[in-house]
Write a protein that holds these residues in place. Structure first.
Motif, PDB file in Angstrom:
ATOM      1  N   CYS A   1     -23.835 -15.267 -17.604  1.00  0.00           N
ATOM      2  CA  CYS A   1     -22.981 -14.177 -18.082  1.00  0.00           C
ATOM      3  C   CYS A   1     -22.088 -14.731 -19.183  1.00  0.00           C
ATOM      4  CB  CYS A   1     -22.112 -13.636 -16.950  1.00  0.00           C
ATOM      5  SG  CYS A   1     -23.015 -13.193 -15.466  1.00  0.00           S
ATOM      6  N   GLY A   2     -22.479 -14.569 -20.430  1.00  0.00           N
ATOM      7  CA  GLY A   2     -21.747 -15.219 -21.520  1.00  0.00           C
ATOM      8  C   GLY A   2     -21.936 -16.716 -21.379  1.00  0.00           C
ATOM      9  N   ARG A   3     -20.849 -17.453 -21.116  1.00  0.00           N
ATOM     10  CA  ARG A   3     -20.967 -18.891 -20.833  1.00  0.00           C
ATOM     11  C   ARG A   3     -20.914 -19.183 -19.343  1.00  0.00           C
ATOM     12  NH1 ARG A   3     -21.392 -23.077 -23.109  1.00  0.00           N
ATOM     13  NH2 ARG A   3     -20.022 -24.258 -21.758  1.00  0.00           N
ATOM     14  N   ASP A   4     -20.589 -18.198 -18.535  1.00  0.00           N
ATOM     15  CA  ASP A   4     -20.426 -18.410 -17.102  1.00  0.00           C
ATOM     16  C   ASP A   4     -21.764 -18.321 -16.371  1.00  0.00           C
ATOM     17  OD1 ASP A   4     -17.693 -18.616 -17.599  1.00  0.00           O
ATOM     18  OD2 ASP A   4     -17.391 -16.466 -17.296  1.00  0.00           O
TER      19      ASP A   4
ATOM     20  N   THR B   1     -17.847 -24.723 -17.565  1.00  0.00           N
ATOM     21  CA  THR B   1     -17.800 -23.269 -17.467  1.00  0.00           C
ATOM     22  C   THR B   1     -17.445 -22.842 -16.046  1.00  0.00           C
ATOM     23  OG1 THR B   1     -18.994 -21.261 -18.066  1.00  0.00           O
ATOM     24  CG2 THR B   1     -20.255 -22.965 -16.906  1.00  0.00           C
TER      25      THR B   1
END
Length: 127
Positions: free
Chosen positions: A22-25, A87
């Motif tokens: 999720c994005g960088r996560d 992250t």
């Protein structure tokens, strides 16, 4: 978002994980044994190391369902991945075999470790 699935083992000893970036996560859901479920959830957040601020470490919060034992699996995976990939990481984990023997637990844990190692290799291509 990008997702992928990794598994190891068969039958009662299968461990599967769905990884969503999720994005960088990173969000990982582990399930295995004869009853897939959520037994524990860990959220790890990256931060500068307390002993060496030039390095990345992480801290975690864990929620565990009463009488479940997956908390350390979720916690250690989340902490390790958060620090390694700098992250935030959420790991849910539910591994269960009814009337498990010591051998069943050893095999299930070995398959969990295989899946976790494969996830790390896959994430190296993303991060």
């Amino acid at each position: 978002m990008r997702s992928f699935k990794i598994s190891a083992g068969t039958g009662l000893h299968i461990v599967e994980a769905v990884v969503t970036i999720c994005g960088r996560d990173i969000n990982i859901c582990f399930g295995g044994g004869d009853t897939f479920h959520i037994g524990a959830c860990a959220l790890a957040v990256q931060r500068p190391s307390l002993s060496d601020p030039s390095k990345i470490s992480s801290s975690a919060s864990v929620i565990c369902v009463t009488a479940h034992k997956e908390d350390e699996l979720a916690r250690s995976a989340a902490l390790s991945l958060a620090a390694r990939f700098n992250t935030r990481v959420v790991v849910t984990c539910g591994l269960h075999i009814d009337n498990a023997t010591a051998e069943d637990i050893d095999i299930l844990f070995a398959n969990y470790q295989k899946v976790l190692a494969d996830i790390e290799r896959e994430l190296l291509e993303v991060y």
